[in-house]
Design a protein around this motif. Structure first.
Motif, PDB file in Angstrom:
ATOM      1  N   VAL A  49      72.960  65.387  46.279  1.00 18.22           N
ATOM      2  CA  VAL A  49      73.369  65.592  44.946  1.00 18.22           C
ATOM      3  C   VAL A  49      72.025  66.213  44.118  1.00 18.22           C
ATOM      4  CG1 VAL A  49      74.050  64.255  42.776  1.00 18.22           C
ATOM      5  CG2 VAL A  49      74.972  63.681  45.036  1.00 18.22           C
ATOM      6  N   PRO A  66      76.983  68.466  40.150  1.00 15.64           N
ATOM      7  CA  PRO A  66      77.545  69.229  41.575  1.00 15.64           C
ATOM      8  C   PRO A  66      78.739  68.810  42.344  1.00 15.64           C
ATOM      9  CG  PRO A  66      75.772  67.938  41.733  1.00 15.64           C
ATOM     10  CD  PRO A  66      76.158  67.519  40.490  1.00 15.64           C
ATOM     11  N   TRP A  82      79.590  67.695  31.378  1.00  6.29           N
ATOM     12  CA  TRP A  82      79.005  67.496  32.750  1.00  6.29           C
ATOM     13  C   TRP A  82      77.801  67.795  33.057  1.00  6.29           C
ATOM     14  CZ3 TRP A  82      81.560  63.979  34.934  1.00  6.29           C
ATOM     15  CH2 TRP A  82      83.158  63.865  34.882  1.00  6.29           C
ATOM     16  N   CYS A  84      74.064  66.803  33.626  1.00 11.00           N
ATOM     17  CA  CYS A  84      73.492  65.389  34.122  1.00 11.00           C
ATOM     18  C   CYS A  84      72.330  64.900  32.960  1.00 11.00           C
ATOM     19  CB  CYS A  84      73.027  65.487  35.501  1.00 11.00           C
ATOM     20  SG  CYS A  84      72.707  63.876  36.349  1.00 11.00           S
ATOM     21  N   PRO A  85      72.494  63.623  32.681  1.00 13.93           N
ATOM     22  CA  PRO A  85      73.371  62.504  32.853  1.00 13.93           C
ATOM     23  C   PRO A  85      74.732  62.745  32.035  1.00 13.93           C
ATOM     24  CG  PRO A  85      71.690  61.856  31.420  1.00 13.93           C
ATOM     25  CD  PRO A  85      71.409  63.259  31.842  1.00 13.93           C
ATOM     26  N   ARG A  89      78.779  58.811  32.653  1.00  9.02           N
ATOM     27  CA  ARG A  89      77.718  58.121  32.843  1.00  9.02           C
ATOM     28  C   ARG A  89      77.180  57.447  31.818  1.00  9.02           C
ATOM     29  NH1 ARG A  89      74.966  54.122  35.125  1.00  9.02           N
ATOM     30  NH2 ARG A  89      73.358  53.905  33.524  1.00  9.02           N
ATOM     31  N   HIS A  96      80.349  59.405  39.518  1.00  8.91           N
ATOM     32  CA  HIS A  96      81.210  59.489  40.739  1.00  8.91           C
ATOM     33  C   HIS A  96      80.474  60.395  41.860  1.00  8.91           C
ATOM     34  CE1 HIS A  96      81.736  63.305  38.431  1.00  8.91           C
ATOM     35  NE2 HIS A  96      81.900  63.939  39.685  1.00  8.91           N
ATOM     36  N   CYS A  97      79.064  60.822  41.512  1.00  9.37           N
ATOM     37  CA  CYS A  97      78.476  61.519  42.694  1.00  9.37           C
ATOM     38  C   CYS A  97      77.697  60.623  43.414  1.00  9.37           C
ATOM     39  CB  CYS A  97      77.322  62.396  42.030  1.00  9.37           C
ATOM     40  SG  CYS A  97      78.004  64.124  41.229  1.00  9.37           S
ATOM     41  N   LEU A  99      75.007  59.067  42.636  1.00 15.25           N
ATOM     42  CA  LEU A  99      73.600  59.218  42.404  1.00 15.25           C
ATOM     43  C   LEU A  99      73.008  58.096  41.805  1.00 15.25           C
ATOM     44  CD1 LEU A  99      70.916  60.983  42.721  1.00 15.25           C
ATOM     45  CD2 LEU A  99      71.637  62.048  40.523  1.00 15.25           C
TER      46      LEU A  99
HETATM   47 FE1  SF4 Z   1      74.851  63.170  36.879  1.00 12.94          FE
HETATM   48 FE2  SF4 Z   1      76.329  61.453  38.278  1.00 12.94          FE
HETATM   49 FE3  SF4 Z   1      77.233  62.396  35.949  1.00 12.94          FE
HETATM   50 FE4  SF4 Z   1      77.032  63.745  38.193  1.00 12.94          FE
HETATM   51  S1  SF4 Z   1      78.533  62.047  37.862  1.00 12.94           S
HETATM   52  S2  SF4 Z   1      76.446  64.546  36.403  1.00 12.94           S
HETATM   53  S3  SF4 Z   1      75.231  63.135  39.177  1.00 12.94           S
HETATM   54  S4  SF4 Z   1      75.535  61.152  36.188  1.00 12.94           S
END
Ligand code: SF4
Length: 123
Positions: A49, A66, A82, A84-85, A89, A96-97, A99
């Protein structure tokens, strides 16, 4: 560095430059510590990630998430939802990644620093 050069970077095929990876590794570690979240017990997921975020930062100028498909990546970067963050989040503590995991997620590890593991990617 251009995306063409990155394709076969010294770090391996289809990876970002060392500099971009380090920027996103440091960001991820700092964000995990600040938010009390943890990396996945399987650090190959975390490494992959961070690699994806680093490639997007390098290619698009922003760490676009990603783990999603985009019709138009440049438009998504401008929309910033989208980046990050991401908004899910920040607003609902959802990554959902996998991370940034809370103790309520499946497979949380106990680390907020990334021990990089070797991950090979297909072209
Ligand atoms: Fe970052 Fe997680 Fe959001 Fe993806 S899902 S942008 S890795 S915080």
């Amino acid at each position: 560095m251009t995306s063409t050069e990155n394709k076969d970077s010294v770090r391996g095929t289809n990876k970002s430059s060392e500099k971009s990876f380090e920027i996103m590794r440091k960001f991820s570690e700092a964000y995990a510590k600040r938010t009390g979240t943890y990396f996945c017990a399987d650090l190959s997921i975390t490494t992959a990630v961070v690699e994806g975020l680093a490639k997007h930062k390098e290619e698009l100028g922003a760490p676009l998430c990603p783990c999603r498909f985009y019709e138009d990546k440049e438009a998504e970067v401008k929309a910033s939802y989208w980046n990050c963050p991401c908004v899910p989040r920040q607003e609902r503590k959802e990554c959902h990644c996998m991370l940034f995991l809370t103790l309520y997620n499946p497979h949380p590890g106990d680390r907020q620093d990334l021990e990089i593991v070797e991950v090979k990617y297909e072209e």
